[in-house]
Scaffold this motif. Structure first.
Motif, mmCIF file in Angstrom:
data_model
loop_
_atom_site.group_PDB
_atom_site.id
_atom_site.type_symbol
_atom_site.label_atom_id
_atom_site.label_comp_id
_atom_site.label_asym_id
_atom_site.label_seq_id
_atom_site.Cartn_x
_atom_site.Cartn_y
_atom_site.Cartn_z
ATOM 1 N N THR A 137 19.072 -15.839 -86.978
ATOM 2 C CA THR A 137 18.837 -17.559 -87.351
ATOM 3 C C THR A 137 19.875 -17.771 -88.297
ATOM 4 O O THR A 137 20.693 -17.179 -88.848
ATOM 5 C CB THR A 137 17.436 -17.338 -88.063
ATOM 6 N N PHE A 138 20.046 -19.038 -88.381
ATOM 7 C CA PHE A 138 20.985 -19.596 -89.373
ATOM 8 C C PHE A 138 20.543 -19.218 -90.633
ATOM 9 O O PHE A 138 19.268 -19.098 -90.970
ATOM 10 C CB PHE A 138 21.112 -21.053 -89.270
ATOM 11 N N TRP A 139 21.336 -18.834 -91.647
ATOM 12 C CA TRP A 139 21.109 -18.266 -92.960
ATOM 13 C C TRP A 139 20.093 -19.051 -93.848
ATOM 14 O O TRP A 139 19.331 -18.544 -94.781
ATOM 15 C CB TRP A 139 22.382 -18.144 -93.760
ATOM 16 N N HIS A 151 12.933 -21.172 -83.402
ATOM 17 C CA HIS A 151 13.080 -21.556 -81.932
ATOM 18 C C HIS A 151 14.534 -21.667 -81.739
ATOM 19 O O HIS A 151 15.111 -23.060 -81.514
ATOM 20 C CB HIS A 151 12.326 -22.619 -81.411
ATOM 21 N N ILE A 152 15.192 -20.586 -81.744
ATOM 22 C CA ILE A 152 16.614 -20.690 -81.607
ATOM 23 C C ILE A 152 17.195 -21.331 -80.223
ATOM 24 O O ILE A 152 16.534 -21.000 -79.416
ATOM 25 C CB ILE A 152 17.301 -19.344 -82.028
ATOM 26 N N GLY A 153 18.115 -22.186 -80.389
ATOM 27 C CA GLY A 153 18.882 -22.708 -79.253
ATOM 28 C C GLY A 153 18.194 -23.827 -78.700
ATOM 29 O O GLY A 153 18.649 -24.346 -77.547
ATOM 30 N N ASP A 173 7.035 -23.308 -88.382
ATOM 31 C CA ASP A 173 7.952 -23.245 -87.184
ATOM 32 C C ASP A 173 9.296 -23.506 -87.908
ATOM 33 O O ASP A 173 9.304 -24.615 -88.482
ATOM 34 C CB ASP A 173 7.606 -24.389 -86.358
ATOM 35 N N ASP A 174 10.403 -22.673 -87.835
ATOM 36 C CA ASP A 174 11.680 -23.267 -87.931
ATOM 37 C C ASP A 174 12.181 -24.037 -86.557
ATOM 38 O O ASP A 174 12.795 -23.559 -85.674
ATOM 39 C CB ASP A 174 12.577 -22.086 -88.579
ATOM 40 N N ALA A 175 11.756 -25.282 -86.420
ATOM 41 C CA ALA A 175 12.163 -25.985 -85.419
ATOM 42 C C ALA A 175 13.316 -26.904 -85.402
ATOM 43 O O ALA A 175 13.819 -27.854 -84.757
ATOM 44 C CB ALA A 175 10.799 -27.160 -84.905
HETATM 45 C C1 LIG Z 1 20.402 -26.194 -89.073
HETATM 46 C C2 LIG Z 1 19.500 -25.214 -89.278
HETATM 47 C C3 LIG Z 1 18.659 -25.101 -90.571
HETATM 48 C C4 LIG Z 1 19.011 -25.880 -91.796
HETATM 49 O O1 LIG Z 1 19.016 -27.235 -91.539
HETATM 50 P P1 LIG Z 1 19.943 -28.178 -92.436
HETATM 51 O O2 LIG Z 1 19.411 -29.544 -92.027
HETATM 52 O O3 LIG Z 1 21.407 -28.055 -92.120
HETATM 53 O O4 LIG Z 1 19.685 -27.939 -93.801
HETATM 54 C C5 LIG Z 1 17.471 -24.138 -90.722
HETATM 55 N N1 LIG Z 1 17.341 -23.370 -89.438
HETATM 56 C C6 LIG Z 1 17.931 -23.542 -88.458
HETATM 57 C C7 LIG Z 1 17.585 -22.484 -87.409
HETATM 58 C C8 LIG Z 1 18.977 -24.397 -88.051
HETATM 59 O O5 LIG Z 1 19.752 -24.506 -87.195
#
Ligand SMILES: *Cc1c(COP(=O)(O)O)cnc(C)c1O
Length: 341
Positions: A85-87, A131-133, A155-157
């Motif tokens: 995932t993004f950091w 929910h990557i991509g 959810d990290d959506a």
């Molecule tokens: C973009 C993103 C974030 C963070 O969103 P920002 O609006 O840039 O802070 C978090 N999780 C995932 C998976 C992302 O792609």
């Protein structure tokens, strides 16, 4: 032929008249902070997602952070999320004082429910599927786990607006310009069916309540001007998703016979992520041919599980920006075929 990964300028030009009119209206009345456009956007987003409430925020990162905060996640707690995932997902957990526990991913780059199960301890409080991509995780299995163990589900959506139904207590979205619904700057939001969580996040985003704070908060507000812009852009979201699917179909068709690469399956194609053992060489070859791609490399300063490491070395994002022309996509496919021949 030159192909850029994103075309912010071109997307703007398509709706320039409408946007400039809105910017002029908002600036002329001076509605800058927490005004009607934010409220309208929250209603529009909640409707689009199919939840009762939405809260506009400054970023997806703060959406994740405030979600954990409002659910009471703190020092000593463990939160399980994906190692691919993004950091920002992991930062949000660490910034709450909790410990991020990274579960491994499956071949499709999504969190593996079996590995979530293996990593649950008495300290586990929440699970954040990513929910990557633009591809929805295996929510049937994940909900089974959160229900059985009594864990919160967030959810990290941030890459997944439009994928369908969300099951989390809270779902988090980003309107960073490159996201499927991108503003002209930073922005984010949460959606939920819970009134109490909604009210508390509204307090937290605005210094705990103004003018008289009820708790220690932050400044995590969504700008009213961004909200006005997002209200316009949200209307064309179905069109944007349709175009992304069209582009994906061209890739699917033209790349399917290359046995060295693995193609993605996604609902909204925030990314078109291919996997290749020769990823770095392919990246360089495409660059020499003026095709801009991005390595799907989420390496960060903590250790990740095996399949995530492999994904960091193998994933390549192909351009899928909705303004790209069919002949540009076909050109990319032609070059990739050339590379493997
Ligand atoms: C973009 C993103 C974030 C963070 O969103 P920002 O609006 O840039 O802070 C978090 N999780 C995932 C998976 C992302 O792609």
């Amino acid at each position: 032929m030159k192909v850029s990964f994103v075309e912010f300028g071109k997307s703007y030009k398509e709706i320039k008249g409408e946007i400039l009119k809105e910017i002029d209206r908002v600036l002329s009345v001076g509605d800058l902070i927490l005004r009607d456009d934010v409220k309208k956007f929250e209603e529009n987003l909640a409707n689009f997602i199919g939840k009762k409430y939405a809260v506009g925020l400054n970023s997806g990162t703060d959406a994740l952070y405030l979600s954990l905060k409002v659910l009471g996640i703190k020092s000593g707690d463990e939160v399980i999320t994906s190692g691919y995932t993004f950091w920002a997902t992991i930062e949000a957990i660490i910034n709450c004082g909790a410990t991020p526990i990274l579960a491994d991913i499956k071949e499709d780059l999504l969190i593996n429910p079996e590995d979530i199960k293996r990593k649950i301890t008495t300290k586990t409080k929440a699970i954040i599927p990513v929910h990557i991509g633009g591809t929805i995780c295996d929510m049937e299995k994940i909900c089974e786990i959160t229900n059985f163990f009594g864990l919160f589900l967030i959810d990290d959506a941030c890459q997944a607006l439009g994928v369908g139904k969300f099951y989390g207590e809270i779902s988090c979205f980003s309107f960073y310009p490159a996201k499927i619904l991108g503003g002209f700057g930073d922005g984010g939001a949460i959606t939920t069916n819970d009134k109490e969580l909604t009210d508390k996040i509204k307090l937290l985003r605005n210094h705990g309540g103004k003018p008289h704070p009820q708790l220690v908060g932050y400044n995590s507000r969504l700008d009213n001007l961004q909200a006005a812009i997002l209200n316009i852009k949200l209307k064309s979201l179905p069109k944007i998703i349709k175009r992304r699917r069209e582009i994906a179909k061209i890739y699917d068709e033209k790349l399917k016979d290359i046995k060295e690469i693995l193609l993605p399956i996604s609902q909204v194609y925030q990314e078109y992520n291919i996997k290749s053992k020769e990823r770095d060489e392919l990246y360089e070859f495409l660059k020499e041919n003026e095709i801009e791609t991005i390595k799907g490399d989420y390496t960060f300063p903590i250790e990740v599980p095996e399949n995530c490491k492999k994904a960091n070395q193998e994933v390549l994002r192909l351009p899928i920006w909705p303004t790209l022309k069919d002949n540009q996509i076909k050109y990319i496919c032609q070059k990739i075929n050339e590379f493997y021949n």
